[in-house]
Design a protein around this motif. Structure first.
Motif, short mmCIF file in Angstrom:
data_model
loop_
_atom_site.label_atom_id
_atom_site.label_comp_id
_atom_site.label_asym_id
_atom_site.label_seq_id
_atom_site.Cartn_x
_atom_site.Cartn_y
_atom_site.Cartn_z
N LYS A 167 -3.94 0.21 -4.55
CA LYS A 167 -4.20 -0.63 -3.38
C LYS A 167 -4.27 0.21 -2.10
O LYS A 167 -4.97 -0.16 -1.16
N ALA A 168 -3.57 1.32 -2.08
CA ALA A 168 -3.70 2.23 -0.93
C ALA A 168 -5.13 2.74 -0.81
O ALA A 168 -5.62 3.01 0.29
N ALA A 169 -5.82 2.84 -1.94
CA ALA A 169 -7.21 3.30 -1.93
C ALA A 169 -8.14 2.27 -1.30
O ALA A 169 -9.29 2.60 -0.97
N TRP A 170 -7.66 1.04 -1.14
CA TRP A 170 -8.47 -0.01 -0.50
C TRP A 170 -8.40 0.05 1.02
O TRP A 170 -9.12 -0.68 1.70
N VAL A 199 0.82 -1.22 0.00
CA VAL A 199 0.00 0.00 0.00
C VAL A 199 0.85 1.26 0.00
O VAL A 199 0.34 2.36 -0.26
N TYR A 200 2.14 1.12 0.29
CA TYR A 200 3.05 2.26 0.21
C TYR A 200 3.66 2.41 -1.19
O TYR A 200 4.27 3.44 -1.49
N ARG A 201 3.51 1.38 -2.01
CA ARG A 201 4.06 1.40 -3.36
C ARG A 201 3.00 1.57 -4.44
O ARG A 201 3.31 2.02 -5.54
N PRO A 232 -15.09 -5.20 -2.63
CA PRO A 232 -14.99 -6.41 -3.45
C PRO A 232 -13.64 -6.56 -4.14
O PRO A 232 -13.21 -7.69 -4.41
N GLU A 233 -12.95 -5.47 -4.40
CA GLU A 233 -11.61 -5.56 -5.00
C GLU A 233 -10.62 -6.19 -4.03
O GLU A 233 -9.74 -6.96 -4.43
N ILE A 278 -13.15 10.90 10.75
CA ILE A 278 -12.85 9.72 9.95
C ILE A 278 -11.57 9.97 9.16
O ILE A 278 -11.46 10.98 8.46
N ILE A 279 -10.62 9.04 9.29
CA ILE A 279 -9.34 9.16 8.57
C ILE A 279 -8.96 7.81 7.98
O ILE A 279 -9.44 6.76 8.42
N SER A 280 -8.09 7.83 6.97
CA SER A 280 -7.53 6.58 6.45
C SER A 280 -6.58 5.99 7.48
O SER A 280 -5.83 6.72 8.16
#
Length: 439
Positions: free
Chosen positions: A156-159, A150-152, A188-189, A169-171
């Motif tokens: 996928k970081a968006a998941w 998720v750092y690259r 679902p992804e 609310i934060i990531s």
């Protein structure tokens, strides 16, 4: 080792959270006697050693010889099975994959070897007549120490899961309190991605004895509060939320105050995980029906809804005992989907039948709620037995005489505190007790 620190802080959190009014535990209901069936001999119960990737990487990253040595020690101590962690929380893997990158570094340890980490474990374990299972940290894609996918990969970081704190609310990527960076299990992804990894693993390593899912859950009660999760919940509940997230719960200091949709939300989360487990089992079994499918969870069922997981049997109705459960919550108990189940008997007190926080009580409670759908392996936490070899021996004995097997987390503690002999004594005592009982 960060996983071990996480467990300590998580246990403290749970002990505090159990005092809230909506977590009332009916202790009188804990003892449960299963239907009378022939008892499984101790000799046939699994004795499982867990090998965490990060904690033990210095021994195994570049040394086949160490793998041989420690598998021999495991066999000599009486273990029958080994779980090798092949997807640590960085989200990369320790097997050959066309889907995800291989681990090159964990902590300060670099892996320069090119041989197949998992393949060597499988080969050497089977030489020792040990069963070998591959563990994957499932709903994670990175951590603060090692980085990760998720750092690259921005997609996928968006998941990543969105956390609802009193401040907003934060990531989870921006949350310094969360070492492991969890995905949103509702996405679902995310599910498709993980299912593809399970399928590839089963296809490429047909001699594996089992595939184990760890962290196959939500990060915490605070997740997931993304717009996607809101919309999926609205579809499930058949109504529009006018006030999100306060329709789910609000904060009073650091305490959760349930909103009007709180119980339905817990049900929805449990269904999400149940459906994912069903898909995961089917994905693995469709490739190789001989690979066993299993998981680890904590034994503290009375508060495990925090993680969105119902690991009980569908025959167990928690709404009879807990006011957080809907009558439909029982429909999403996933025990029947499992071949292997390990429950965290992580209390420091050994005996006592009416508490989830004794080794004995944790096992008995897990057997009560799983209702015979799957054998219950009591899981021990080696740090609890620092300089207490007699407790390590006794806890091992309890797992094998009160439960359906043993799992010891983690090999690093057997090394650090020289607990090999204590565990062996516990196994030998349980075997002897069983033998004497059947004379």
């Amino acid at each position: 080792m960060n996983r071990l620190l996480f467990i300590i802080s998580f246990v403290i959190f749970l002990l505090v959270s159990c005092t809230t009014s909506h977590n009332t535990l009916n202790e009188d209901d804990i003892p449960w006697k299963p239907p009378t069936t022939p008892a499984t001999p101790v000799s046939e119960k699994p004795k499982i050693l867990w090998i965490d990737a990060s904690a033990n990487f210095k021994y195994f990253a570049n040394s086949k010889e160490s793998i041989v040595i420690y598998l021999e020690k495991a066999k000599s101590a009486g273990f029958t099975d080994v779980i090798v962690d092949v997807r640590p929380t960085c989200g990369d893997v320790l097997f050959k994959s066309n889907i995800v990158a291989e681990v090159k570094k964990l902590g300060d340890i670099e892996r320069t070897a090119t041989w197949d980490y998992l393949a060597v474990f499988i080969e050497e374990a089977h030489k020792q007549n040990l069963k070998i299972h591959a563990n994957l940290n499932t709903m994670v894609g990175g951590n603060m120490r090692d980085g990760g996918v998720v750092y690259r990969d921005a997609a996928k970081a968006a998941w990543l899961t969105q956390i609802y704190y009193p401040t907003g609310i934060i990531s989870i990527k921006e949350d310094n309190k969360s070492h492991a960076k969890f995905f949103n299990p509702i996405n679902p992804e995310v599910q498709s991605y993980m299912l593809s990894i399970f399928t590839e693993l089963a296809q490429n390593y047909p001699s594996l004895d089992g595939i184990i899912l760890d962290r196959a859950r939500f990060n915490s009660m605070e997740s997931d509060f993304s717009e996607l999760s809101k919309k999926e919940f609205e579809k499930y509940a058949g109504q529009t939320l006018s006030n999100f997230p306060t329709d789910i719960f609000t904060w009073n200091g650091d305490k959760v105050v349930p909103g009007k949709q709180y119980n339905k939300w817990l049900e929805f989360r449990a269904k999400t995980i149940y459906d994912f487990f069903e898909k995961a089992r089917n994905s693995i079994k469709s490739v190789n029906k001989n690979i066993k499918f299993g998981t680890y969870t904590g034994s503290w069922y009375s508060t495990y809804y925090n993680e969105g997981v119902n690991w009980a049997s569908k025959k167990y109705d928690p709404s009879k005992y807990y006011n957080w459960a809907t009558p439909e919550y029982k429909n999403f108990g996933y025990a029947t989907l499992l071949d292997i189940y390990m429950t965290g008997a992580y209390g420091k007190t050994l005996y006592g039948t009416t508490s989830e926080w004794t080794v004995e009580g944790a096992i008995l409670n897990a057997k009560k709620v799983t209702r015979g759908d799957v054998p219950v392996c009591g899981s021990l936490y080696g740090l609890n037995f620092e300089n207490k070899p007699q407790d390590a021996e006794e806890a091992t004995y309890i797992c094998l005489t009160k439960g359906d097997g043993l799992m010891f987390f983690d090999m690093i503690y057997l090394i650090m505190y020289d607990q090999w002999d204590a565990v062996k004594k516990g196994i030998d005592r349980a075997l002897a007790t069983d033998k004497n009982k059947n004379k």
